[in-house]
Design an enzyme around this catalytic site. Structure first.
Site, PDB file in Angstrom:
ATOM      1  N   ASP A 311       0.809  -1.222   0.000  1.00 37.44           N
ATOM      2  CA  ASP A 311       0.000   0.000   0.000  1.00 37.44           C
ATOM      3  C   ASP A 311       0.839   1.267   0.000  1.00 37.44           C
ATOM      4  OD1 ASP A 311      -2.452  -1.270  -0.111  1.00 37.44           O
ATOM      5  OD2 ASP A 311      -2.586  -1.504   2.043  1.00 37.44           O
ATOM      6  N   TYR A 395      -9.780   0.140   3.202  1.00 37.18           N
ATOM      7  CA  TYR A 395      -9.131   0.101   4.507  1.00 37.18           C
ATOM      8  C   TYR A 395      -8.597   1.461   4.907  1.00 37.18           C
ATOM      9  CZ  TYR A 395      -8.150  -3.868   7.563  1.00 37.18           C
ATOM     10  OH  TYR A 395      -8.216  -4.813   8.555  1.00 37.18           O
ATOM     11  N   TYR A 397      -5.829   3.323   7.417  1.00 35.85           N
ATOM     12  CA  TYR A 397      -4.625   3.179   8.225  1.00 35.85           C
ATOM     13  C   TYR A 397      -4.385   4.496   8.954  1.00 35.85           C
ATOM     14  CZ  TYR A 397      -3.777  -1.083   5.597  1.00 35.85           C
ATOM     15  OH  TYR A 397      -3.902  -2.334   5.043  1.00 35.85           O
TER      16      TYR A 397
END
Length: 658
Positions: A311, A395, A397
């Site tokens: 990522d 997602y 983070y």
């Protein structure tokens, strides 16, 4: 894997050269004006011209020697930039350096096999390319889908699996879902077995892989407040109030708080970078960042085997930073820093409030009650928090750096958002995942992070000691079987510096300066506590493992080289595993009493739960850097006694008292 780029509000400026904006510190990130100057310099070069595309523009950080000269009163060193550029009609990436004052390209190097990161601007373009492809439309029709506007396509990176026709291309291996209506949670409706492979530069679908056709789960599992009517009774307000404002002082990107000082940086790839970290004027770390992360999934099923995404290296975490909201993402008296980045076409865009800075109570720092005299001393501690939140498709983070009043530094990564989903027959998930809703499966996976720590404990020449606890065998030296002690071993070469944690030995690593001693004659140091280590499960010769060699160990120690920045390599898209930390340490340079960099690998082992859906509560991993002989005594002894006068008893409105 982003389905809606509007979650990252930005302000865009056209790329026209302007007068260079003033900066306060040599490590401040590039300003919008400086980014525009760089673009103009590259476009003016006959080697590139107006059609060139920009993968990345970031500060070329001054050398440590130049920073020392500046600290001694010299003028700011010349501002310069690192630049990666590419063309849409050919493979390869150019690496450039540009001096801003002269608008001159100082160096250029062509990497013929490299592919640029997948850019934020390409996310929606990839979705549109796939949704308009005839073969993909036909595959959807076979599943009863006729309204293509409801199909959502996530642009995953493709990895490197030696598949015919994919070599030399900037690829996206996509996964798809279905919305039932506007703003519906698409991840509740996976379209299983359908993957389109896209040539991003050519703007076309290479092929459509149709592996199977499971029923699409159609039950809604939404998390947005608009879809809920039943909310629990709200709690009474819990306000963080600082009537006199915060205790930190922020000038540009330089911050001072209590005895800490540092410079906050930001770039498109790593997001937050921290520089020249000092406690009470003493150097601790020259540069700290999260340098890479990889998310390997555990399913061998067709399509899913390719889910091994980097990522940071394949997308750029900084480009996906959220614009944080006051009173939501951070509480208290908040200072924000904007992030200024470049688009592919060379425009400047600004993510407002990309970095949050605040203080928070961290509980009891130290206390003792003397039972003989009935006297007690207590100090509560605070910590300075520097954070950002980045969304990589499904997602989130959330990155937090904490600075404590006892000299400790903590890193925490909080993971939330929505788990990646596929379909299964209700009640019959595969053994490689868990059914989180009827017919919806989340595969087992890991989030493996690598922090890069350019250490400078009281100076640039440091060593690393590996510290293990050992028990003394029962015998004359240990008649009652209770004895244990700590051994210390100096790591002397890069090969020796490739280490794994050992909980059975309570292993930690201590970074010392052998030339500076404390009041008991021991070298000053900091201890790296590996609190969230992880065991990878990739076969060592697998395509994904070859590209992520850094996950083999929990610690790597390398000799400092300013060009060795990323543990899996400079260019991750379609990489073959070369150019990363295993190549760095193959030089086997000395690392004792030297300028050294620590690479600490940590992570999350995630078997999804029903509680992780439709949106996942935060789970977290991190590490601690704790002073270990750095101070002669508890550094928080000088905190003044204090009673919080705003605290109240539950039974009345009186303040706590003694």
């Amino acid at each position: 894997m982003m389905d809606d780029v509007t979650s990252h509000p930005i302000k865009t400026e056209t790329s026209q050269p302007k007068a260079e904006s003033s900066v306060l510190h040599p490590l401040d990130p590039l300003t919008p004006a400086e980014i525009q100057t760089v673009v103009a310099a590259v476009r003016a070069s006959p080697d590139f011209g107006p059609g060139i595309m920009f993968e990345m523009i970031e500060l070329l950080e001054p050398s440590k020697a130049a920073l020392r000269i500046w600290c001694n009163g010299a003028e700011l060193p010349p501002r310069a930039a690192r630049v990666n550029v590419f063309r849409n009609d050919e493979a390869g990436v150019w690496r450039l350096t540009v001096t801003l004052s002269s608008m001159r390209i100082d160096s250029k190097y062509f990497v013929p096999g490299a592919q640029p990161m997948i850019q934020l601007e390409q996310f929606m373009a990839i979705e549109n390319i796939v949704r308009s492809d005839p073969d993909f439309i036909a595959a959807c029709a076979r599943r009863g889908i006729t309204d293509m506007s409801l199909v959502c396509v996530d642009p995953w990176s493709g990895g490197n699996f030696n598949i015919e026709g994919e070599e030399g291309r900037l690829l996206s291996h996509t996964f798809c879902w279905l919305r039932t209506r506007q703003n519906d949670n698409l991840y509740a409706h996976p379209i299983a077995g359908l993957n389109a492979v896209v040539d991003i530069k050519a703007g076309r679908v290479l092929r459509v892989d149709d592996h199977c056709s499971l029923p699409i789960p159609m039950a809604e599992f939404n998390y947005e407040s608009q879809f809920r009517e039943d909310f629990r009774k709200p709690l009474k307000p819990l306000d963080v109030v600082q009537t006199e404002g915060p205790s930190f002082n922020l000038e540009g990107n330089s911050i001072a708080w209590d005895k800490w000082s540092l410079v906050i940086g930001f770039n498109a790839r790593e997001a937050i970078t921290l520089h020249d970290i000092r406690y009470d004027g003493r150097s601790v770390i020259h540069r700290a960042s999260l340098a890479e992360m990889v998310v390997p999934y555990g399913s061998p099923e067709p399509g899913h085997v390719r889910k091994n995404v980097f990522d940071i290296g394949e997308y750029g975490l900084g480009k996906l930073a959220n614009s944080l909201k006051l009173g939501c993402d951070c509480l208290g008296h908040i200072a924000y820093l904007d992030a200024h980045l470049n688009t592919m076409t060379g425009n400047v865009y600004t993510i407002e409030n990309a970095i949050c800075i605040h203080e928070e109570d961290s509980g009891i720092l130290w206390k003792h009650w003397d039972f003989r005299t009935d006297r007690a001393e207590i100090r509560r501690g605070r910590r300075l928090v520097i954070s950002c939140i980045c969304t990589v498709g499904n997602y989130e983070y959330a990155t937090y750096w904490y600075f404590r009043q006892d000299g400790s530094i903590e890193f925490e990564m909080k993971a939330t958002g929505i788990i990646n989903t596929t379909a299964c027959i209700p009640g019959r998930p595969s053994r490689f995942g868990a059914e989180v809703a009827p017919g919806v499966e989340g595969h087992v996976h890991q989030h493996i992070f690598c922090a890069r720590l350019d250490m400078a404990i009281d100076g640039e020449r440091n060593s690393v000691l590996e510290c293990d606890t050992e028990a003394v065998p029962t015998g004359p030296a240990n008649p009652y079987g209770n004895a244990f002690f700590v051994t210390e071993r100096t790591l002397r070469t890069e090969i020796e510096g490739a280490r794994r944690a050992d909980p059975a030995r309570q292993r930690y690593w201590k970074i010392i300066n052998p030339h500076v001693v404390n009041h008991v004659g021991k070298p000053v140091g900091y201890r790296l506590e590996p609190t969230h280590t992880i065991t990878p499960f990739l076969a060592s010769d697998s395509p994904s493992a070859r590209r992520s060699g850094f996950i083999k160990n929990h610690l790597w120690v390398t000799a400092f080289n300013p060009d060795e920045r990323y543990p899996a390599g400079e260019f991750m898209n379609h990489s073959d595993g070369r150019g990363g930390i295993e190549d760095f340490i193959a030089q086997n340079r000395p690392i004792a009493d030297a300028e050294i960099v620590l690479w600490h690998v940590l992570g999350l082992h995630h078997l999804p739960r029903t509680e992780d859906f439709p949106v996942q509560p935060c789970i977290s991993a991190g590490f601690t850097l704790m002073p270990s002989g750095f101070f002669d005594q508890n550094p928080a002894l000088d905190l003044p006694p204090d009673i919080n006068r705003a605290s109240r008893r539950h039974s009345d409105a009186t303040c706590c008292h003694h």
